[in-house]
Motif scaffolding. Structure first.
Motif, short mmCIF file in Angstrom:
data_model
loop_
_atom_site.label_atom_id
_atom_site.label_comp_id
_atom_site.label_asym_id
_atom_site.label_seq_id
_atom_site.Cartn_x
_atom_site.Cartn_y
_atom_site.Cartn_z
N PHE A 286 0.78 -1.22 0.00
CA PHE A 286 0.00 0.00 0.00
C PHE A 286 0.82 1.29 0.00
N VAL A 287 2.12 1.25 0.24
CA VAL A 287 2.92 2.48 0.16
C VAL A 287 2.97 2.96 -1.28
N ALA A 340 -0.62 -2.13 5.74
CA ALA A 340 -1.79 -2.82 5.21
C ALA A 340 -3.04 -2.47 6.00
N LEU A 341 -2.90 -2.30 7.33
CA LEU A 341 -4.03 -1.95 8.17
C LEU A 341 -4.57 -0.57 7.82
N VAL A 342 -3.68 0.36 7.51
CA VAL A 342 -4.10 1.71 7.14
C VAL A 342 -4.48 1.78 5.67
N LEU A 347 -7.93 2.00 0.30
CA LEU A 347 -8.30 1.36 -0.95
C LEU A 347 -9.81 1.29 -1.11
N LEU A 348 -10.53 1.00 -0.03
CA LEU A 348 -11.99 0.99 -0.09
C LEU A 348 -12.53 2.37 -0.44
#
Length: 362
Positions: A286-287, A340-342, A347-348
């Motif tokens: 996600f970075v 990933a948690l953030v 992404l949603l």
């Protein structure tokens, strides 16, 4: 760009509002987006602040003055904590974050889709599959000793996605969906290895798959720094090549741009950066997805800013690593789990928010 306010430069040409021309030499001129320059300076200052806090804070607090003295002279009571543990880790975080930010900006610009990133097109999955296959065949003994294998796996996976997605041209949706499919298949390979391997080996692989800066330092930072330096000329070319690619393909071709070759070159550059970063720290999700979009919203530029994306990625990763190792002491959370948690909710939001499905409509 047709509706963008323009102004005249000193030679009668028209420039978008907020863009200035720098002429360090009579035959050399550079375009500078004023807001992008200001944002880059602010991000650089924020990065320096986060690095300083990260060097001071931890299970052992080190005053800023002692950190500075230890870094400058070496030795002393805090040499192990500062010079051996924290500073190499911080430098690696900066390099990995910058490489992922650049890779995400390049891939998203080529696909014109904010949902596309090296994570999506299989670079991380390819690196993971290559790692576990090398371990299963006994080529190497531990995941930490095989960044070259990880890089080769990431590049091979991205090349496979590109070949399978090519149908007389490259469409962003087909490219992304093919990457997702290849990623799922490679994930199955990793899961098969984890189910059949010994407990100790499985734990090592699981830690590497999460993505972490713990236990890593100059040995991983050195090769990544060399790759970034070697890629600087290509990144300068990429910053120029991205401007016409911000237009539609027909217009860019009419301006003399070889669209397909340019897209291929930008994609290869992005994949090399992402694969090298993955080999150094494991797959950190996600970075590469979030940093370019955050940078674009800060700079308000028509294209994704490469420098802003690199600085944003570095700030995000170093800040996330600081939180990951200080949130639940003495437990240290892998930074990949925190990103990933953030990144999941981000992404949603990116999927649900109107107008965020394509770069040219963001």
């Amino acid at each position: 760009m047709s509706g963008t306010p323009v102004r005249r430069d000193t030679r009668g040409g028209s420039l978008p509002r907020g863009v200035v021309v720098l002429r360090p030499r009579p035959r050399l001129s550079l375009l500078l987006h004023r807001r992008s320059g200001i944002v880059a300076v602010l991000l650089l200052a924020l990065l320096a602040l986060v690095m300083a806090v990260s060097a001071c804070v931890g299970q052992t607090y080190v005053p800023p003055g002692e950190v500075w003295a230890t870094v400058r002279r070496g030795g002393g009571a805090y040499d192990l904590v500062v010079n051996e543990l924290r500073v190499p880790r911080i430098v690696l975080g900066v390099l990995v974050g910058a490489a992922l930010g650049l890779a995400g900006a390049l891939v998203q610009s080529v696909t014109r889709n904010p949902l596309a990133s090296p994570d999506v097109i299989g670079v991380g999955h390819g690196a993971a599959a290559a790692t576990v296959l090398a371990l299963a065949t006994g080529v190497v003994a531990s995941p930490g000793a095989m960044p070259a294998v990880s890089v080769a796996g990431g590049i091979s996976a991205a090349a496979l996605v590109y070949v399978l997605a090519w149908r007389r041209g490259m469409q962003a949706s087909r490219f992304v969906l093919t990457g997702v499919g290849i990623g799922v298949a490679l994930s199955a390979v990793v899961q098969l290895y984890l189910t059949d391997s010994e407990l100790e080996a499985a734990e090592q692989v699981k830690l590497w798959l999460t993505g972490s800066l713990n236990g890593r330092g100059w040995e991983q930072a050195g090769p990544l720094a060399v790759v970034l330096l070697l890629c600087l000329p290509a990144l300068v070319w990429a910053s120029r090549a991205l401007r016409p690619l911000g237009l539609d393909a027909d217009t860019a071709a009419a301006l003399g741009v070889r669209v397909r070759r340019t897209q291929l070159g930008l994609t290869v550059l992005g994949v090399v950066l992402a694969a090298t970063a993955t080999g150094a720290a494991g797959p950190i999700g996600f970075v590469a997805l979030t940093a370019p979009q955050l940078a674009r919203r800060l700079t308000r530029t028509p294209q994704l800013p490469l420098l802003g994306s690199a600085l944003t990625g570095a700030v995000v990763l170093v800040g996330a690593d600081l939180v990951a190792r200080t949130l639940l002491p003495p437990l240290e959370i892998p930074v990949g789990a925190l990103t990933a948690l953030v990144g999941g909710p981000y992404l949603l939001w990116l999927l649900a928010a109107p107008g965020n499905r394509r770069l040219d409509h963001a």
